[in-house]
Design a protein around this motif. Structure first.
Motif, PDB file in Angstrom:
ATOM      1  N   VAL A  23      -0.227   7.488  -8.568  1.00 45.42           N
ATOM      2  CA  VAL A  23      -1.394   7.001  -7.839  1.00 45.42           C
ATOM      3  C   VAL A  23      -1.115   7.201  -6.358  1.00 45.42           C
ATOM      4  O   VAL A  23      -0.072   6.789  -5.849  1.00 45.42           O
ATOM      5  N   ALA A  24      -2.057   7.826  -5.648  1.00 47.42           N
ATOM      6  CA  ALA A  24      -1.910   8.038  -4.204  1.00 47.42           C
ATOM      7  C   ALA A  24      -2.351   6.788  -3.457  1.00 47.42           C
ATOM      8  O   ALA A  24      -3.238   6.053  -3.901  1.00 47.42           O
ATOM      9  N   ALA A  25      -1.714   6.548  -2.308  1.00 45.62           N
ATOM     10  CA  ALA A  25      -2.078   5.408  -1.467  1.00 45.62           C
ATOM     11  C   ALA A  25      -3.247   5.786  -0.558  1.00 45.62           C
ATOM     12  O   ALA A  25      -3.247   6.857   0.031  1.00 45.62           O
ATOM     13  N   PRO A  26      -4.243   4.910  -0.445  1.00 48.52           N
ATOM     14  CA  PRO A  26      -5.343   5.201   0.473  1.00 48.52           C
ATOM     15  C   PRO A  26      -4.905   5.060   1.930  1.00 48.52           C
ATOM     16  O   PRO A  26      -3.838   4.507   2.225  1.00 48.52           O
ATOM     17  N   TYR A  27      -5.742   5.540   2.850  1.00 50.96           N
ATOM     18  CA  TYR A  27      -5.414   5.490   4.271  1.00 50.96           C
ATOM     19  C   TYR A  27      -5.297   4.046   4.756  1.00 50.96           C
ATOM     20  O   TYR A  27      -4.344   3.693   5.448  1.00 50.96           O
ATOM     21  N   LYS A  28      -6.264   3.185   4.387  1.00 48.62           N
ATOM     22  CA  LYS A  28      -6.251   1.802   4.868  1.00 48.62           C
ATOM     23  C   LYS A  28      -6.843   0.882   3.807  1.00 48.62           C
ATOM     24  O   LYS A  28      -7.838   1.210   3.175  1.00 48.62           O
ATOM     25  N   ILE A  29      -6.209  -0.274   3.639  1.00 49.13           N
ATOM     26  CA  ILE A  29      -6.733  -1.324   2.763  1.00 49.13           C
ATOM     27  C   ILE A  29      -6.769  -2.613   3.580  1.00 49.13           C
ATOM     28  O   ILE A  29      -5.746  -3.048   4.108  1.00 49.13           O
ATOM     29  N   THR A  30      -7.937  -3.227   3.686  1.00 49.70           N
ATOM     30  CA  THR A  30      -8.057  -4.541   4.313  1.00 49.70           C
ATOM     31  C   THR A  30      -8.035  -5.571   3.196  1.00 49.70           C
ATOM     32  O   THR A  30      -8.834  -5.508   2.267  1.00 49.70           O
ATOM     33  N   VAL A  31      -7.099  -6.525   3.280  1.00 45.87           N
ATOM     34  CA  VAL A  31      -6.857  -7.480   2.202  1.00 45.87           C
ATOM     35  C   VAL A  31      -7.413  -8.851   2.586  1.00 45.87           C
ATOM     36  O   VAL A  31      -7.095  -9.386   3.653  1.00 45.87           O
ATOM     37  N   TYR A  32      -8.236  -9.408   1.704  1.00 39.99           N
ATOM     38  CA  TYR A  32      -8.755 -10.775   1.830  1.00 39.99           C
ATOM     39  C   TYR A  32      -8.302 -11.551   0.611  1.00 39.99           C
ATOM     40  O   TYR A  32      -8.469 -11.099  -0.524  1.00 39.99           O
ATOM     41  N   VAL A  33      -7.727 -12.742   0.841  1.00 35.10           N
ATOM     42  CA  VAL A  33      -7.322 -13.606  -0.263  1.00 35.10           C
ATOM     43  C   VAL A  33      -8.081 -14.916  -0.122  1.00 35.10           C
ATOM     44  O   VAL A  33      -7.999 -15.571   0.922  1.00 35.10           O
ATOM     45  N   ASN A  34      -8.818 -15.268  -1.164  1.00 38.02           N
ATOM     46  CA  ASN A  34      -9.647 -16.473  -1.184  1.00 38.02           C
ATOM     47  C   ASN A  34     -10.566 -16.538   0.036  1.00 38.02           C
ATOM     48  O   ASN A  34     -10.742 -17.581   0.647  1.00 38.02           O
TER      49      ASN A  34
ATOM     50  N   ASN B 160       0.870  -1.174   0.000  1.00 38.21           N
ATOM     51  CA  ASN B 160       0.000   0.000   0.000  1.00 38.21           C
ATOM     52  C   ASN B 160       0.908   1.225   0.000  1.00 38.21           C
ATOM     53  O   ASN B 160       1.096   1.877   1.009  1.00 38.21           O
ATOM     54  N   ARG B 161       1.510   1.490  -1.132  1.00 34.75           N
ATOM     55  CA  ARG B 161       2.427   2.621  -1.282  1.00 34.75           C
ATOM     56  C   ARG B 161       1.992   3.456  -2.480  1.00 34.75           C
ATOM     57  O   ARG B 161       1.487   2.936  -3.462  1.00 34.75           O
ATOM     58  N   ALA B 162       2.222   4.758  -2.370  1.00 34.12           N
ATOM     59  CA  ALA B 162       1.947   5.643  -3.502  1.00 34.12           C
ATOM     60  C   ALA B 162       2.886   5.281  -4.641  1.00 34.12           C
ATOM     61  O   ALA B 162       4.024   4.863  -4.427  1.00 34.12           O
ATOM     62  N   LEU B 163       2.404   5.418  -5.859  1.00 30.21           N
ATOM     63  CA  LEU B 163       3.191   5.059  -7.031  1.00 30.21           C
ATOM     64  C   LEU B 163       3.426   6.306  -7.876  1.00 30.21           C
ATOM     65  O   LEU B 163       2.501   7.057  -8.162  1.00 30.21           O
ATOM     66  N   ASP B 164       4.682   6.512  -8.235  1.00 31.15           N
ATOM     67  CA  ASP B 164       5.040   7.597  -9.146  1.00 31.15           C
ATOM     68  C   ASP B 164       6.106   7.049 -10.083  1.00 31.15           C
ATOM     69  O   ASP B 164       7.304   7.182  -9.836  1.00 31.15           O
ATOM     70  N   LYS B 165       5.656   6.371 -11.144  1.00 32.80           N
ATOM     71  CA  LYS B 165       6.572   5.689 -12.049  1.00 32.80           C
ATOM     72  C   LYS B 165       6.162   5.966 -13.488  1.00 32.80           C
ATOM     73  O   LYS B 165       4.985   5.856 -13.822  1.00 32.80           O
ATOM     74  N   ASP B 166       7.108   6.308 -14.316  1.00 31.19           N
ATOM     75  CA  ASP B 166       6.885   6.519 -15.749  1.00 31.19           C
ATOM     76  C   ASP B 166       5.741   7.491 -16.028  1.00 31.19           C
ATOM     77  O   ASP B 166       4.905   7.266 -16.899  1.00 31.19           O
ATOM     78  N   GLY B 167       5.673   8.551 -15.257  1.00 27.09           N
ATOM     79  CA  GLY B 167       4.637   9.554 -15.472  1.00 27.09           C
ATOM     80  C   GLY B 167       3.272   9.176 -14.941  1.00 27.09           C
ATOM     81  O   GLY B 167       2.319   9.922 -15.089  1.00 27.09           O
ATOM     82  N   GLN B 168       3.167   7.982 -14.326  1.00 21.38           N
ATOM     83  CA  GLN B 168       1.901   7.545 -13.745  1.00 21.38           C
ATOM     84  C   GLN B 168       1.971   7.742 -12.244  1.00 21.38           C
ATOM     85  O   GLN B 168       2.905   7.279 -11.594  1.00 21.38           O
TER      86      GLN B 168
END
Length: 156
Positions: free
Chosen positions: A48-59, A38-46
């Motif tokens: 994206v800001a990181a949100p405050y919280k992400i709850t992750v569920y896998v399967n 959950n990190r902000a991305l600044d790559k190749d002109g793109q």
């Protein structure tokens, strides 16, 4: 040496069992270690800001709650997983839930997936990268082995 009809049947059955096991293992897939960022991305002109919280569920299983600049890990068997995320953009804000079907590359064992970039719909080159562990700092600090010819007896 005479090879009987019965021995040929046994050999063919053995080869068929091996082929069946190989097909089964290919179908099941191999294991992947997946890191979610959950990190902000600044790559190749793109950007994206990181949100405050992400709850992750896998399967269907909760893996972690990721705040800004945090990472979690899951081991997945197979080449696909169902990813459900609950995203809170700002502290105290409302959560939105989204479900994704994610296909993992066969050529990489450990992958890092940048969740903000993935959820923004950026191409795979932007959100997916191979995880390469950093070498341990302890290796540089170790003393060189004793190469003297005293066979470890010191000053006897």
């Amino acid at each position: 040496m005479k090879t009987t009809k019965r021995s040929w049947i046994i050999r063919i059955a053995f080869v068929l069992v091996l082929v069946l096991v190989a097909v089964l293992m290919l179908r099941i897939g191999r294991g992947h270690t997946v890191y979610f960022d959950n990190r902000a991305l600044d790559k190749d002109g793109q950007s994206v800001a990181a949100p405050y919280k992400i709850t992750v569920y896998v399967n269907g299983e909760q893996i972690s709650k990721l705040y800004d600049k945090e990472r979690c890990m899951v081991t997945n068997i197979g080449d696909s997983l169902e990813l459900t995320v609950e995203v809170m953009q700002q502290k105290g804000g409302s959560e939105t839930t989204e479900t994704y079907k994610l296909t993992l590359p066969h050529s990489i064992d450990s992958v890092i997936i940048n969740l903000p970039a993935y959820m923004a719909g950026l191409p795979e080159e932007a959100y997916l990268e191979e995880f390469i562990p950093a070498p341990s700092a302890d290796l540089d600090d170790e003393e060189a082995p004793n190469t003297e010819d005293d066979m470890g007896l010191g000053d006897i």
